[in-house]
Scaffold this active site. Structure first.
Site, short mmCIF file in Angstrom:
data_model
loop_
_atom_site.label_atom_id
_atom_site.label_comp_id
_atom_site.label_asym_id
_atom_site.label_seq_id
_atom_site.Cartn_x
_atom_site.Cartn_y
_atom_site.Cartn_z
N SER A 6 6.10 6.10 -13.43
CA SER A 6 5.93 6.33 -14.87
C SER A 6 7.22 6.87 -15.49
O SER A 6 8.11 7.33 -14.77
CB SER A 6 4.80 7.34 -15.08
N GLU A 64 12.16 -3.05 -6.74
CA GLU A 64 11.11 -3.18 -7.72
C GLU A 64 11.61 -2.73 -9.08
O GLU A 64 11.39 -3.38 -10.09
CB GLU A 64 9.89 -2.34 -7.33
N GLY A 118 0.83 -1.21 0.00
CA GLY A 118 0.00 0.00 0.00
C GLY A 118 0.85 1.25 0.00
O GLY A 118 1.29 1.71 1.05
N TYR A 119 1.11 1.77 -1.22
CA TYR A 119 1.86 3.02 -1.34
C TYR A 119 0.92 4.14 -1.81
O TYR A 119 0.66 5.09 -1.09
CB TYR A 119 3.01 2.90 -2.35
N SER A 120 0.41 3.99 -3.04
CA SER A 120 -0.35 5.09 -3.64
C SER A 120 -1.66 5.35 -2.90
O SER A 120 -2.26 4.45 -2.32
CB SER A 120 -0.69 4.76 -5.09
#
Lengths: 383, 373
Positions: free
Chosen positions: A365, A245, A123-125
């Site tokens: 992104s 990641e 749970g990051y964003s």
């Protein structure tokens, strides 16, 4: 400079190949059953190849960086299933636990993580916090009524892959709002997904597939012993995980496979009524992709050399993460141009031309990678 | 597995950089660009003394017996400083004789190339032929065990300065022959053309009925195609190494400008419109390095991979340097368009370097063919 592998490394490669020959489930990757995958994971676990590079005292295989590279490369070439079923747990949670966890936390979480009994999501964003992770708002307040034994968590996470199947969430919360730096006051918590007050809502991707979710936290009580690292040090815990990641996502062998498929498509396609491979522009494009994919692989080897010489994975991994986007986007577009009007139908290439966006955006992104490179490597002023 | 330079190579890099920074800063490069020869004979002698002209030649012929990875280090630094002179040409002529010649030929020519008394260059193509070993023109005629050659070779680097030419030609119904032609040959005309990059000189070599004796032919007559390919690959590798240094220098100059130049209350490097192209330039430089270092290593250690690795490197570098050249000027804005600012020197180099030893069209096509399409 020497690109030859040592005799010992070559011996390991032979061992990996033999293992793959014996245990790789038959058939195309998409035809494999959950039972096939389970059997594969069982064999991997017996060899201690899940958690391959983790220290042996933490239940890992104690493998070297270079052996890990060889293992992953051979697996990717042979189209095997992944190393273990809990991708996120193995890639990010495990390394963070090994680096920052207490002995009790390691004992509690690592065995289940390695044998696939726990499935982790991260749970990051948050709805208002995407790429600018440091601004997160989900709050954890120490409950004075309980004598400070619990945090109470309130807030919302989004784009949480696998939250609907996960047993645990590895997440970032804000424990204090007043802090000298934006990165202070952030803490990492490990929370069971069946805790009262957690609600998971699916989000469908643009092709209708459900892989990520919104997760709501409403007065969720979390014991203090589920905190990973010190209060206010969550940023440090997670940044190490995100570097993992980035290097994990950017495997050039996956791109090599995509290029082989793209060449096959080109062999069977026509341009202006002639075989597509007679068109110099088509050939040049394929040559360009192949060159860039080689550059990715070699960038990876240069980073690997730095790791072998003792520096941990750093912002350098943003280079390959960025390149991945620079390849995925034009390659998907190119496949559609080879299809001609068939691009309007449905099919695997058409689906890929929609879903590659997920891979390119996930983990940061391309524009975020540009910022990271410009600010942290080139030293340009921060926004 | 070790994708890094060793201590000696790092030391070589430092000493080349120090030498060029001190002896040939950009003011000196600009000054030399105004001279007819375009380079400094005095600095040329210093390069010879430092052992850099003979870096890859065997010690018995006055060289220092190093490999292409070492040479890549040298040429990166040479490219970074836009150092002008017939260095790459002379190195390639030396490689031609060393790799294709007999012991007698090596003894005759290599010491002069290593000590700076001879300047060599390659003359391979006429103006109309495509780049590549198939484009070598039929300028030769068999006479006894030698040839008589006539024709005009184009894009010959440092043509007016060279006194030793490695000339490629075909005779009717024969394969490629490579031979050494010395500049004092009668009926030889060298003409330098006006070039876009004043730090790189080139032109045409005209030969009228020049007699090539058997003793001047490198390897077997009519059987030089493999040697020609090897030299073109080495040329592309050398050119890529110079590109890396120049592209990285331009990126650094532009990053510095973006930190210093303030507009709308911030250094312009604060804005993403400036930041992002610089990040792309950095990624391009990293990719060029990875590809070029591997290509150099394969020349030394893995002959079967040379064609593919060199073409990937030069194909990518041709495109990437072109992009970086444009980025450098655009991010400087109006001052980038002036004679005064240095970024224009690198832009011109990018225009020169793109087609040198094959542009991206040639090399990507070759990568595709080698990749089975």
């Amino acid at each position: 400079m020497d690109f030859n592998f040592s005799k010992q490394d070559e011996k390991f490669r032979t061992e990996v190949r033999a293992f793959i020959d014996q245990n790789n489930p038959a058939g195309r990757p998409e035809d494999r059953s959950p039972k096939d995958i389970q059997a594969w994971n069982q064999k991997l676990a017996e060899k201690r190849w899940i958690g391959f590079s983790w220290p042996r005292e933490d239940g890992g295989g104690g493998g070297s960086v270079i052996e890990q590279f060889i293992l992953k490369e051979e697996m990717s070439k042979a189209h095997t299933p992944a190393l273990g079923s809990d991708f996120m747990g193995l890639a990010w949670v495990g390394p963070a636990l090994i680096r920052h966890g207490t002995a009790a936390q390691k004992d509690r979480f690592l065995p289940d993580l390695l044998n696939g009994r726990s499935v982790w999501c991260t749970g990051y964003s948050e709805p208002d916090i995407g790429s600018d992770l440091a601004g997160l708002q989900t709050k954890a307040v120490l409950d004075e009524g309980s004598g400070g034994s619990h945090y109470v968590v309130n807030g919302q996470k989004i784009w949480t892959t696998a939250a609907h199947v996960a047993k645990w969430i590895f997440m970032l919360v804000r424990t204090t709002s007043e802090s000298e730096s934006r990165y202070g006051g952030i803490t990492c918590l490990l929370i069971p997904m069946d805790s009262p007050g957690i609600e998971v809502q699916p989000i469908k991707s643009l092709v209708g597939y459900h892989s990520f979710n919104q997760v709501f936290f409403n007065d969720v009580r979390v014991p203090v012993e589920n905190r990973l690292g010190a209060e206010g040090e969550g940023w440090k815990v997670v940044m190490g995980a995100l570097a993992n990641e980035r290097s994990g996502i950017s495997e050039s062998t996956g791109m090599e496979r995509q290029l082989e498929d793209l060449k096959e498509l080109a062999r069977n396609s026509k341009k202006n009524g002639r075989p597509a491979l007679e068109d110099p522009a088509v050939r040049r494009e394929l040559g360009r992709y192949e060159s860039m994919i080689s550059a990715m692989r070699l960038n990876g080897l240069r980073n690997l050399t730095k790791q072998l010489q003792g520096s941990p994975p750093s912002t350098e991994t943003s280079v390959n993460k960025f390149l991945r986007g620079q390849l995925e986007i034009p390659m998907a577009d190119f496949s559609m141009s080879l299809l001609g009007t068939a691009a309007q139908e449905t099919g695997p290439w058409q689906t890929n031309s929609l879903t590659f966006h997920g891979v390119v955006i996930g983990g940061g992104s391309p524009n975020i990678q540009r910022n990271i490179i410009a600010e942290r490597i080139l030293g340009l002023p921060k926004d | 597995m070790n994708f890094g330079f060793d201590e000696d190579q790092e030391l070589l890099r430092l000493s080349v950089r120090k030498f060029l920074d001190e002896q040939c800063p950009l003011e000196k490069v600009r000054e030399l660009a105004q001279t007819p020869s375009g380079y400094s004979a005095e600095l040329w002698e210093r390069l010879a003394e430092l052992g850099w002209l003979g870096l890859i030649l065997p010690e018995q012929y006055g060289g220092s017996g190093q490999g292409w990875v070492d040479l890549t280090v040298l040429l990166e630094e040479v490219g970074r400083s836009l150092f002008p002179g017939p260095l790459v040409s002379t190195l390639l002529a030396g490689a031609a004789i060393n790799e294709g010649g007999s012991d007698e030929q090596r003894s005759r020519w290599l010491p002069g190339l290593a000590n700076g008394s001879r300047i060599g260059t390659l003359a391979f193509f006429d103006a109309d032929s495509p780049f590549g070993p198939d484009g070598i023109a039929a300028f030769g005629q068999r006479v006894g065990d030698g040839y008589v050659i006539s024709g005009e070779w184009a894009s010959v680097s440092d043509v007016s300065e060279a006194n030793l030419f490695i000339v490629a030609f075909r005779a009717a119904n024969e394969g490629v022959t490579l031979a050494v032609v010395e500049a004092d040959t009668p009926d030889l005309t060298a003409t330098t053309l006006a070039g876009i990059d004043a730090t790189k000189r080139f032109g045409t070599l005209r030969l009228e009925g020049v007699r090539v004796a058997a003793g001047s032919i490198l390897g077997a007559a009519g059987d030089g195609s493999e040697l020609a390919t090897a030299l073109l690959d080495r040329g592309a590798a050398a050119c890529t190494a110079e590109i890396i240094g120049a592209a990285e220098a331009l990126t650094q100059i532009t990053v510095q400008y973006a930190k210093d130049r303030v507009q709308f209350g911030h250094p312009i490097g604060h804005y993403q419109g400036v930041k992002h192209p610089l990040a792309e330039a950095y990624v391009d430089c990293e990719c060029m390095k990875s590809l070029a270092y591997y290509a150099a290593w394969s020349i030394d250690e893995s002959p079967g991979e040379v064609a593919g690795s060199v073409s990937k490197a030069k194909g990518f570098a041709s495109e990437a340097f072109t992009r970086i050249g444009v980025t450098g000027i655009q991010l400087h804005g109006a001052v980038g368009y002036t004679e005064e600012y240095d970024c224009q020197l690198y832009l011109k180099r990018s225009k020169w370097a793109r087609p040198a030893f094959g542009d991206e069209d040639y090399h990507y096509e070759r990568v595709a063919t080698l990749g089975g399409v």
